[in-house]
Each structure stands twice: as structure tokens, then as C-alpha cells.
Design an enzyme around this catalytic site. Structure first.
Site, short mmCIF file in Angstrom:
data_model
loop_
_atom_site.label_atom_id
_atom_site.label_comp_id
_atom_site.label_asym_id
_atom_site.label_seq_id
_atom_site.Cartn_x
_atom_site.Cartn_y
_atom_site.Cartn_z
N ARG A 57 0.86 -1.19 0.00
CA ARG A 57 0.00 0.00 0.00
C ARG A 57 0.90 1.23 0.00
NH1 ARG A 57 -3.52 0.64 4.70
NH2 ARG A 57 -4.52 2.19 3.39
N GLY A 114 4.33 2.11 1.86
CA GLY A 114 5.53 2.31 1.03
C GLY A 114 6.22 3.62 1.40
N ARG A 115 5.43 4.59 1.74
CA ARG A 115 5.99 5.90 2.13
C ARG A 115 6.70 5.83 3.47
NH1 ARG A 115 1.66 9.99 -0.59
NH2 ARG A 115 0.86 8.44 -2.03
N THR A 162 1.41 -15.46 2.43
CA THR A 162 2.61 -15.15 3.21
C THR A 162 3.22 -13.86 2.69
OG1 THR A 162 3.09 -17.46 3.76
CG2 THR A 162 4.95 -15.95 3.76
N LEU A 163 3.50 -12.94 3.61
CA LEU A 163 4.06 -11.64 3.22
C LEU A 163 5.56 -11.63 3.51
CD1 LEU A 163 1.25 -9.48 4.88
CD2 LEU A 163 1.51 -9.95 2.42
N GLU A 164 6.33 -11.17 2.58
CA GLU A 164 7.80 -11.07 2.74
C GLU A 164 8.07 -9.62 3.14
OE1 GLU A 164 7.90 -14.11 -1.10
OE2 GLU A 164 8.50 -12.01 -1.33
N TYR A 216 -2.99 -24.21 -9.83
CA TYR A 216 -2.26 -24.46 -8.59
C TYR A 216 -3.14 -25.34 -7.71
CZ TYR A 216 1.32 -23.24 -5.15
OH TYR A 216 2.38 -23.29 -4.28
N LYS A 266 3.20 -26.73 -3.40
CA LYS A 266 3.68 -26.84 -2.03
C LYS A 266 3.09 -25.83 -1.05
CE LYS A 266 8.38 -25.42 -3.59
NZ LYS A 266 8.13 -25.29 -5.01
N GLN A 313 -1.98 -23.02 2.66
CA GLN A 313 -1.13 -22.56 3.76
C GLN A 313 -1.91 -21.69 4.75
OE1 GLN A 313 2.29 -20.36 2.29
NE2 GLN A 313 1.02 -18.79 1.35
O1 LIG Z 1 3.68 -12.93 -1.87
C1 LIG Z 1 3.19 -14.06 -2.06
C2 LIG Z 1 3.04 -14.60 -3.36
C3 LIG Z 1 2.49 -15.86 -3.50
N1 LIG Z 1 2.07 -16.58 -2.42
C4 LIG Z 1 1.46 -17.92 -2.60
C5 LIG Z 1 0.44 -17.91 -3.72
C6 LIG Z 1 1.13 -18.59 -4.86
O2 LIG Z 1 0.20 -19.24 -5.70
C7 LIG Z 1 2.05 -19.55 -4.12
C8 LIG Z 1 3.23 -20.03 -4.93
O3 LIG Z 1 3.91 -18.93 -5.45
P1 LIG Z 1 5.02 -19.14 -6.58
O4 LIG Z 1 4.48 -20.01 -7.68
O5 LIG Z 1 5.58 -17.82 -6.93
O6 LIG Z 1 6.11 -19.93 -5.72
P2 LIG Z 1 7.03 -21.16 -6.09
O7 LIG Z 1 8.22 -21.08 -5.23
O8 LIG Z 1 7.24 -21.24 -7.57
O9 LIG Z 1 6.11 -22.35 -5.58
P3 LIG Z 1 5.49 -23.56 -6.41
O10 LIG Z 1 6.66 -24.41 -6.79
O11 LIG Z 1 4.53 -24.20 -5.47
O12 LIG Z 1 4.82 -22.92 -7.62
O13 LIG Z 1 2.48 -18.83 -2.97
C9 LIG Z 1 2.21 -16.07 -1.15
O14 LIG Z 1 1.84 -16.70 -0.16
N2 LIG Z 1 2.78 -14.83 -1.00
#
Ligand SMILES: O=c1ccn([C@H]2C[C@H](O)[C@@H](COP(=O)(O)OP(=O)(O)OP(=O)(O)O)O2)c(=O)[nH]1
Length: 195
Positions: free
Chosen positions: A105, A109-110, A131-133, A166, A173, A177
Site C-alpha cells: 500500500r 511504502g511511504r 505469506t508476506l515477505e 495451482y 507446495k 497454507q
Molecule cells: O507474496 C506471495 C506470493 C504468493 N504466495 C502464494 C500464492 C502462490 O500461488 C504460491 C506459490 O507462489 P510461486 O508459484 O511464486 O512460488 P514457487 O516457489 O514457484 O512455488 P510452487 O513451486 O509451489 O509454484 O504462494 C504467497 O503466499 N505470497
């Protein structure tokens, strides 16, 4: 095509797009996005115990992280340079003909708070919390409180629904979650896994 507020509401009413709980649609549904709130759980790397993360190691990344759960009325202080995993409070279900983009948002970001390092896409078929990074790219600590709107999702319609969305059928994987999930990169085929 990116969904507008009216499109998002229609898809939510149809029931194939799910964002729940959506406690305050008037506030959370923006002109072309849905604001998501911060959950209470955080995963932090235990720096002192990590020699190096090897994606091909038996040692799972999850073994290197520690969970902190903050009370509803408490705060998580994100210090400059910190990187932690958080979660959205809401869970989502993305239909096979949409892709969702996880965005920050502007107001946060600001303050130099970003919600993903990369990979801000939720796939067609994805179900679960996001999941938030979380990182603080700034110079001042910032207090994050559970329930604050931290992120927004935008939705793009695919030309045709995904043939292999997916999900469990393809052994995805992160499907289903709950709470922040550490990397499961060891599950990748190139590192000896089956995904
Ligand atoms: O910020 C994010 C982005 C994605 N996801 C979830 C939704 C997405 O569908 C899943 C898998 O994301 P991605 O395909 O980018 O990850 P991967 O490492 O390639 O996993 P996989 O091998 O299961 O595709 O993770 C999150 O929880 N946070």
C-alpha cells in the site's frame, strides 16, 4: 483485463473468488483492488544458528525460523533492514481464470515498508492465506499492528482458465497454507524433491 471494484464484487458474490473474512467491504474493496489485513503470526530467521541456507540440504528452511505471535492489541516492530515473514489475516481462493497480484500500500511504502521481496503472484487455483515477505527499507523502526491493512490484491482475468491450476493435483507446495510459511524450496525437483 484487470478487475474493477464492480467486477470484484460480482466475482465475490458468484462465490468462485473468495476473500474471507471480508469484514468491511466498503473499506477493503478499493476501486480496483482488495485491501488485506495483517495477521498475528511472524517468522524470523534465527541468524545466529544459520551457517548458510542450502536449498538442496536435508535441513529444512523452516528449522531456521522462529515464530512470534503478537496479541491483537500489541505490535510487531520491524527494524530497518529486517526481513520477516508475515501473513494476511484473510484467506483467499483464486479461481482458475484469475491471477492475483500481491501489492503493498502506498501509505506503507511511504514508510519504507514493502510486502514482498519478489514473487508477488497468487496463482490461478491458489487457496490459503498469503505469506508476506516483509521488509523495512527505511531508517526508522516501524510498528506493525495485527488487523491493519497491509497489502492489496489486484486481479487479472486470464484469456482462458489455467489447464493445470495451482493445487493438490499438481502437488503445489503452498496450497492451503495457514499463517506464514517458510520456503519449501527443498521440494523443488532440481533439489531432489518431486515438485
Ligand atoms: O507474496 C506471495 C506470493 C504468493 N504466495 C502464494 C500464492 C502462490 O500461488 C504460491 C506459490 O507462489 P510461486 O508459484 O511464486 O512460488 P514457487 O516457489 O514457484 O512455488 P510452487 O513451486 O509451489 O509454484 O504462494 C504467497 O503466499 N505470497
Amino acid at each position: 483485463m484487470i478487475l474493477s471494484d464492480a467486477d470484484i464484487l460480482r466475482r465475490l458474490e458468484d462465490g468462485d473468488l473468495v476473500v474471507e473474512p471480508l469484514d468491511d467491504p466498503d473499506i477493503q474493496i478499493q476501486p480496483a483492488s482488495v485491501d488485506l489485513r495483517l495477521g498475528r503470526e511472524f517468522l524470523e530467521f534465527q541468524h545466529a544458528n544459520i551457517p548458510c541456507i542450502h536449498p538442496n540440504s536435508e535441513q529444512e528452511v523452516a528449522d531456521y525460523v522462529e515464530e512470534t505471535v503478537v496479541d491483537d492489541d500489541d505490535e510487531f516492530i520491524l527494524h530497518p533492514g529486517d526481513f520477516v515473514l508475515g501473513t494476511t489475516y484473510e484467506r483467499v481462493e483464486i479461481p482458475d481464470d484469475l491471477i492475483a497480484h500481491v501489492e503493498g500500500r502506498s501509505s506503507l511504502g511511504r514508510l519504507a515498508i514493502v510486502v514482498h521481496a519478489t514473487a508477488g503472484l497468487a496463482d490461478p487455483g491458489y487457496q490459503g492465506q498469503i505469506t508476506l515477505e516483509l521488509s523495512n527499507l527505511g531508517t526508522a523502526p516501524v510498528a506493525l499492528s495485527p488487523g491493519m491493512r497491509i497489502s492489496q490484491l489486484t486481479f487479472t482475468e486470464l484469456k482462458t482458465p489455467a489447464d493445470r491450476p495451482y493445487g493438490e493435483e499438481r502437488g503445489s507446495k503452498y496450497q492451503g497454507q495457514k499463517g506464514p510459511q517458510a520456503s519449501k524450496i527443498q521440494g523443488d525437483r532440481e533439489f531432489g524433491g518431486d515438485q
